[in-house]
Motif scaffolding. Structure first.
Motif, PDB file in Angstrom:
ATOM      1  N   THR A 238      73.744  65.077  74.787  1.00 39.60           N
ATOM      2  CA  THR A 238      74.595  64.722  73.640  1.00 39.60           C
ATOM      3  C   THR A 238      74.717  63.214  73.448  1.00 39.60           C
ATOM      4  OG1 THR A 238      76.577  64.803  75.037  1.00 39.60           O
ATOM      5  CG2 THR A 238      75.960  66.816  73.883  1.00 39.60           C
ATOM      6  N   GLN A 239      74.179  62.431  74.369  1.00 41.06           N
ATOM      7  CA  GLN A 239      74.242  60.979  74.272  1.00 41.06           C
ATOM      8  C   GLN A 239      72.871  60.423  73.892  1.00 41.06           C
ATOM      9  OE1 GLN A 239      77.208  59.465  74.577  1.00 41.06           O
ATOM     10  NE2 GLN A 239      78.069  61.498  74.954  1.00 41.06           N
ATOM     11  N   HIS A 240      72.859  59.164  73.406  1.00 38.65           N
ATOM     12  CA  HIS A 240      71.596  58.507  73.096  1.00 38.65           C
ATOM     13  C   HIS A 240      70.741  58.400  74.354  1.00 38.65           C
ATOM     14  CE1 HIS A 240      71.675  57.213  68.933  1.00 38.65           C
ATOM     15  NE2 HIS A 240      72.945  56.892  69.057  1.00 38.65           N
ATOM     16  N   VAL A 241      69.462  58.660  74.205  1.00 41.90           N
ATOM     17  CA  VAL A 241      68.527  58.457  75.300  1.00 41.90           C
ATOM     18  C   VAL A 241      68.294  56.957  75.459  1.00 41.90           C
ATOM     19  CG1 VAL A 241      66.192  58.982  76.121  1.00 41.90           C
ATOM     20  CG2 VAL A 241      67.476  60.687  74.843  1.00 41.90           C
ATOM     21  N   ARG A 242      68.012  56.536  76.652  1.00 43.99           N
ATOM     22  CA  ARG A 242      67.799  55.118  76.956  1.00 43.99           C
ATOM     23  C   ARG A 242      66.752  54.525  76.012  1.00 43.99           C
ATOM     24  NH1 ARG A 242      67.952  51.335  81.151  1.00 43.99           N
ATOM     25  NH2 ARG A 242      66.033  50.184  81.504  1.00 43.99           N
ATOM     26  N   ASP A 243      67.161  53.513  75.266  1.00 44.95           N
ATOM     27  CA  ASP A 243      66.262  52.929  74.273  1.00 44.95           C
ATOM     28  C   ASP A 243      66.822  51.599  73.788  1.00 44.95           C
ATOM     29  OD1 ASP A 243      64.014  52.787  72.719  1.00 44.95           O
ATOM     30  OD2 ASP A 243      64.760  54.081  71.131  1.00 44.95           O
ATOM     31  N   VAL A 244      65.916  50.702  73.416  1.00 42.47           N
ATOM     32  CA  VAL A 244      66.264  49.435  72.768  1.00 42.47           C
ATOM     33  C   VAL A 244      65.619  49.448  71.393  1.00 42.47           C
ATOM     34  CG1 VAL A 244      66.159  46.932  72.853  1.00 42.47           C
ATOM     35  CG2 VAL A 244      66.387  48.226  74.968  1.00 42.47           C
ATOM     36  N   ILE A 245      66.412  49.191  70.361  1.00 42.67           N
ATOM     37  CA  ILE A 245      65.939  49.331  68.984  1.00 42.67           C
ATOM     38  C   ILE A 245      66.157  48.026  68.231  1.00 42.67           C
ATOM     39  CG2 ILE A 245      66.187  50.639  66.842  1.00 42.67           C
ATOM     40  CD1 ILE A 245      67.511  52.858  68.545  1.00 42.67           C
ATOM     41  N   LEU A 246      65.106  47.535  67.583  1.00 43.14           N
ATOM     42  CA  LEU A 246      65.246  46.428  66.642  1.00 43.14           C
ATOM     43  C   LEU A 246      65.671  47.042  65.315  1.00 43.14           C
ATOM     44  CD1 LEU A 246      64.985  43.414  66.155  1.00 43.14           C
ATOM     45  CD2 LEU A 246      62.586  43.772  65.560  1.00 43.14           C
ATOM     46  N   GLN A 247      66.993  47.061  65.092  1.00 46.66           N
ATOM     47  CA  GLN A 247      67.561  47.848  64.002  1.00 46.66           C
ATOM     48  C   GLN A 247      67.206  47.294  62.632  1.00 46.66           C
ATOM     49  OE1 GLN A 247      69.156  50.553  64.872  1.00 46.66           O
ATOM     50  NE2 GLN A 247      69.751  51.297  62.866  1.00 46.66           N
ATOM     51  N   SER A 248      67.330  45.993  62.442  1.00 45.35           N
ATOM     52  CA  SER A 248      67.062  45.399  61.130  1.00 45.35           C
ATOM     53  C   SER A 248      66.789  43.917  61.294  1.00 45.35           C
ATOM     54  CB  SER A 248      68.249  45.616  60.177  1.00 45.35           C
ATOM     55  OG  SER A 248      69.405  44.975  60.680  1.00 45.35           O
ATOM     56  N   VAL A 249      66.111  43.368  60.294  1.00 45.93           N
ATOM     57  CA  VAL A 249      65.827  41.929  60.253  1.00 45.93           C
ATOM     58  C   VAL A 249      66.193  41.426  58.872  1.00 45.93           C
ATOM     59  CG1 VAL A 249      64.078  40.129  60.446  1.00 45.93           C
ATOM     60  CG2 VAL A 249      63.958  42.141  61.935  1.00 45.93           C
ATOM     61  N   PHE A 250      67.038  40.393  58.827  1.00 51.40           N
ATOM     62  CA  PHE A 250      67.434  39.784  57.560  1.00 51.40           C
ATOM     63  C   PHE A 250      66.785  38.408  57.476  1.00 51.40           C
ATOM     64  CE2 PHE A 250      70.114  36.996  55.035  1.00 51.40           C
ATOM     65  CZ  PHE A 250      70.288  37.730  53.876  1.00 51.40           C
ATOM     66  N   VAL A 251      66.016  38.181  56.405  1.00 49.63           N
ATOM     67  CA  VAL A 251      65.343  36.897  56.229  1.00 49.63           C
ATOM     68  C   VAL A 251      65.108  36.696  54.732  1.00 49.63           C
ATOM     69  CG1 VAL A 251      63.060  37.958  56.511  1.00 49.63           C
ATOM     70  CG2 VAL A 251      63.340  35.518  56.926  1.00 49.63           C
TER      71      VAL A 251
END
Length: 950
Positions: free
Chosen positions: A403-416
């Motif tokens: 029920t929890q997020h699996v171990r992960d690193v996410i580059l969610q968004s980039v503003f430029v």
């Protein structure tokens, strides 16, 4: 096998008020009376008439008795319909997930597969919880039926089912006691489970449950219960069962915890090997086990429909091995284990909608869904709304996964900012999300053309962290600059495909040539003139007509507007205020339009109360105005003022990026909207079909702001050939200066001008220029390519047989490009279904080669990036137990552990539904019998009259 069988039976019956005995007695009595009466008249009537009259009266009397008896033929049609049970397995992409050990109730899945021996207590405890839930639901149904005065059969059926479920609770609790009361219980942990099980067992043997068992038995036999107030006692008993169910939940948790500890100490640990299996494997193993032990025998009584689903429901045809067929249907993956995006997704609503259709064809006793409940089909109906249509058909969901997020690193968004001028300092802001990475560090690199130019180290201090990362970069070179952001993968994370993003910044030259013209020195004109005078990157010529004429720069000598395309082409952007048509001649207007179409210029029209744009009706300039007048009922000034409404297109538009970051931009526009509303907007604000609205002016207090926004453009633009027209419906951008100085005002116009001059910027030479409509695309998005061909004199070139070729590494794809009917020398093409990667695209063809040869220039190329579209299905693999519980509650089902499916099936009423249709055909209701009575009596009367008898 047909779900419905029909049997017909016929029989004869009498529906009259009297039966055969009474009718026979009356018939004989009346016949005796008729005989006696005619016997006395035999000498007068004569023997023949006496016999005739007796026959006539007997016939009439027989017909009357026949009609009084009301005989009828009864035809009974009995339809017996088998009920069905649906078993549905989720095969979506997230079902391939292998959950971290200890996060997905593995002990229950092991107990479901190895239900005897060491795991028997776990299975019995789970089944006791589920049986108590079924008893509680049936008690609630019985109480509601009594309150609402429904059919008595509902009360009888519900109380009987509740009593049977409570018997199963007792048996399962006794099984738990047996497991912990014997030799197996040589563990200190049993001191906790055994007393709790004993207390529950004692409660179930209490007088209220004994009384209820007698009540259910009496009702099932059709007797009137002897207990007083039994109707009022059902809700109280329901609450009592709910309390016992909470205790059973506690018992089940304790038993599972103790079983997990015992499994960890075992030398042959089935739990450890089970933890390495994907979710789908667990589901198919459960299905195979149920198929062999329960479902196959069950098919003698009910139809078992086995299906799989992801974005739609698919029936399984194999009767012998459905689990293998389900596994074989999984979408194929490529060499890297990737599945096509359009094959990934979960639509629970589609499953529930199909179940609703199926139960209209055949009664559905229950449905069991093995799933991680990852409903992520954005276009689907809310599954809760569909579940409401299934009320009365219990849906049992067996949740699978963590029920929890699996171990992960996410580059969610980039503003430029996508557009910048040479030597601008831009801010690149990225949002990073980390799940289950507490106490670790992430290494984030900013790269340009694959070379690292900056880096950050991000510390993660919680199990779920969101961090902002900021880079500053000076744009020193003109052209399209390619950048990449990358997060170094952490060990054991779900995927590293969401750790990277690529973007580009279109860097224009550092000087902008502007013509600023107005009739009067309005506030907008004054602030813009001051702004451009202070900006070293802007070269601004001014033209003002009232109260005295002012002309600077190239306009100083003539004091008028340009009249040729070449003169207009001296400017990158032309800003026209509330000018009277007599100052902007028809020749100037026509050449201005030609400058837009052929040279790719930009005109900004700032509306006013006197002339712009309403005075230009029937003038050439009207054709490039992106708006029309609003309806008469919307004209005038709003008493409460107008609120800014940044449209969906405007939220991500370069021209409106007045803050360093996305959040700062939103806050800046909200601030302006609050402190300085607009009170007057030009009546010309209805956007045309070709216009793109970035900001709308919505009157305060509007009931439908979205509709009003579509009808009231404050800032919009539209393409005009190679160029474009930008329109402001009110001269009020100076309000950006209130309480903030000129920073926001400067940023707005700076970004607007950067976007304007970059809109026509494309890669290539003067002879062959090529560009794509965007710099980044998703994998399913078409890539639009525009090619412009001109000879050495700048004249558009007509060409045929052109192709655009997109290259990525060793792969390439070509697409034909065809002439644009509205713009000479311009050609368009499109690429579809490109794989993820960075592409360079160029135009090829004989005419292109000739132009490049004549101009002695290299082949022209442009670049764009196609990003792999990572579906939510794979980015968020959490098991949504909350949604599962809501669907179960709505339909009257439960959220089940895998150990309890068999228990629910045993407590589900699978008896066929029997319906009878009775067709009654009256045999007496015919005119001939009535005519017989009247005919007999009339015949006797005629004979008597004819022969003169009394």
């Amino acid at each position: 096998m047909q779900p419905t069988t029909i049997n017909n039976a016929e029989h004869f019956t009498l529906e009259g008020p009297f039966g055969w005995p009474v009718a026979a007695f009356v018939l004989l009595l009346l016949l005796a009376l008729f005989t006696f009466s005619l016997w006395r008249e035999r000498f007068i009537l004569g023997q023949k008439n006496t016999v005739l009259f007796w026959i006539l009266r007997a016939a009439a009397l027989a017909a009357v008795v026949w009609m009084i008896l009301a005989p009828a033929n009864i035809r009974v049609e009995t339809a017996t319909t088998r009920q069905s049970v649906a078993i549905i397995t989720d095969v979506s992409g997230s079902m391939r997930t292998i959950d971290p050990p200890g996060t997905a109730d593995e002990i229950h899945w092991v107990a479901a597969q190895y239900g005897d021996g060491d795991y028997a207590a776990i299975k019995a405890a789970d089944q006791a919880v589920v049986a108590a839930g079924i008893a509680e639901r049936h008690l609630q149904t019985a109480a509601a039926a009594l309150t609402e005065h429904q059919r008595e059969s509902i009360v009888v059926e519900s109380t009987g089912a509740a009593s049977a479920a409570l018997d199963r609770v007792r048996e399962n609790v006794a099984a738990v006691e047996g497991q912990y009361g014997g030799p197996v219980s040589q563990n200190a942990g049993t001191r906790k489970q055994l007393p709790l099980a004993s207390r529950i067992s004692k409660s179930l043997d209490g007088p209220e449950f004994e009384t209820f068992s007698k009540l259910a038995a009496a009702l099932s036999k059709g007797r009137t219960p002897s207990q007083k107030g039994w109707r009022e006692s059902l809700p109280d008993l329901q609450h009592r069962v709910a309390g016992i169910r909470r205790q059973l939940n506690e018992l089940a948790r304790d038993v599972a915890e103790e079983g997990t500890q015992r499994a960890g100490r075992s030398t042959t640990n089935a739990l450890t090997s089970f933890q390495q299996t994907p979710r789908l494997t667990r589901a198919t193993r459960l299905l195979a086990s149920l198929h062999d032990s329960v479902l196959t025998p069950l098919q003698e009584k009910a139809d078992v429909r086995i299906s799989s689903f992801d974005q739609s429901l698919t029936r399984v045809t194999s009767q012998d091995d459905p689990a293998t067929e389900i596994t074989s249907r999984l979408p194929a993956a490529d060499e890297e284990g990737n599945i096509k995006v359009n094959q990934i997704g979960t639509d629970l609503s589609a499953v529930l909608e199909q179940l609703n259709r199926d139960r209209l064809e055949q009664p559905l006793a229950a449905a069991f869904i093995f799933t991680d409940v990852g409903h992520n089909r954005s276009t689907a109906v809310n599954p809760r709304d569909v579940a409401a249509d299934l009320k009365g058909t219990p849906i049992y969901i067996v949740p699978i996964g963590n029920t929890q997020h699996v171990r992960d690193v996410i580059l969610q968004s980039v503003f430029v900012p996508n557009v910048a001028m040479r030597n601008d300092d831009i801010v690149i802001e990225a949002t990073l999300q980390a799940h289950d990475c507490e106490g670790e560090s992430c290494f984030v690199q900013l790269m340009q053309d694959g070379e690292a130019i900056d880096q950050r180290v991000v510390e993660i201090d919680s199990g779920f962290a969101t961090r902002k990362i900021r880079f500053e970069q000076k744009m020193s070179e003109v052209g399209v600059q390619q950048f990449q952001l990358a997060i170094s993968p952490l060990e054991g994370e779900l995927t590293d495909k969401n750790n990277f993003d690529e973007f580009e910044v279109n860097v224009t030259r550092s000087d902008i040539k502007i013509l600023l013209a107005d009739e009067l020195p309005r506030w907008e004109y004054r602030y813009l003139a001051q702004l451009f005078r202070r900006d070293p990157k802007v070269e601004c010529d001014e033209l003002l007509f009232q109260p005295r004429q002012i002309a600077t720069g190239r306009r100083q000598e003539s004091g008028t507007f340009p009249t040729t395309v070449e003169e207009w082409d001296q400017y990158d952007v032309v800003i026209l205020g509330d000018l009277a048509p007599n100052h902007l001649s028809a020749a100037s207007q026509e050449s201005l339009i030609e400058y837009l179409k052929d040279r790719g210029g930009t005109v900004v029209l700032i509306a006013g109360s006197s002339a712009m744009p309403q005075a230009y009706v029937d003038h050439p300039l009207e054709s490039i105005v992106p708006v029309s007048p609003v309806a008469d009922d919307q004209k005038g000034i709003a008493d409460s003022g107008y609120a800014f409404h940044v449209t969906e297109e405007g939220r991500d538009h370069n021209a409106l990026m007045i803050g360093d970051t996305d959040e700062a931009t939103r806050n800046a526009w909200n601030f302006v909207n609050q402190v300085s509303p607009i009170y007057e907007v030009n009546d010309w604000r209805q956007p045309r079909a070709s216009a793109h609205t970035l900001i709308s002016a919505v009157p305060h207090g509007t009931l439908d702001p979205e509709y009003a926004a579509r009808q009231n453009a404050l800032l919009c633009w539209q393409p005009v050939g190679r160029g474009m027209t930008v329109y402001l419906a009110a001269p009020d951008t100076w309000r950006l200066r209130l309480l903030r100085g000129d920073r926001l005002h400067y940023r707005f116009w700076g970004q607007l001008l950067r976007w304007a001059i970059a809109a026509d910027l494309s890669a290539g030479s003067e002879a062959v220029r090529i560009k794509s409509d965007k710099s980044r695309y998703t994998s399913n998005e078409p890539v639009q390519v525009v090619v412009r061909l001109t000879d050495k004199d700048g004249v558009p070139v007509v060409a045929e047989g052109l192709q655009a070729v997109a290259k990525r590494d060793d792969d390439q794809q070509s697409s034909p490009i065809v002439a644009d009917a509205e713009i000479p020398g311009q050609y368009r093409g499109a690429f579809r279904n490109l794989a993820a990667g960075v592409y360079s695209v160029q135009a090829v063809g004989a005419d292109v080669d000739k132009l490049l040869q004549d101009s002695e220039q290299e082949a022209s190329t442009a670049s764009f990036t196609v990003q792999a579209e990572l579906p939510v299905e794979l980015l968020d693999t959490r098991c949504d137990r909350a949604l599962a519980q809501q669907i179960a509650n709505i339909t009257g089902g439960q959220v089940l552990p895998p150990t309890a499916v068999e228990e629910v099936l045993s407590l589900t009423n699978l008896e066929p539904e029997v319906t009878e249709r009775i067709e009654t055909t009256p045999l007496w209701l015919q005119w001939k019998y009535l005519w017989l009575v009247f005919g007999c009596l009339q015949t006797e009367w005629i004979v008597r009259k004819w022969k003169g008898l009394s």
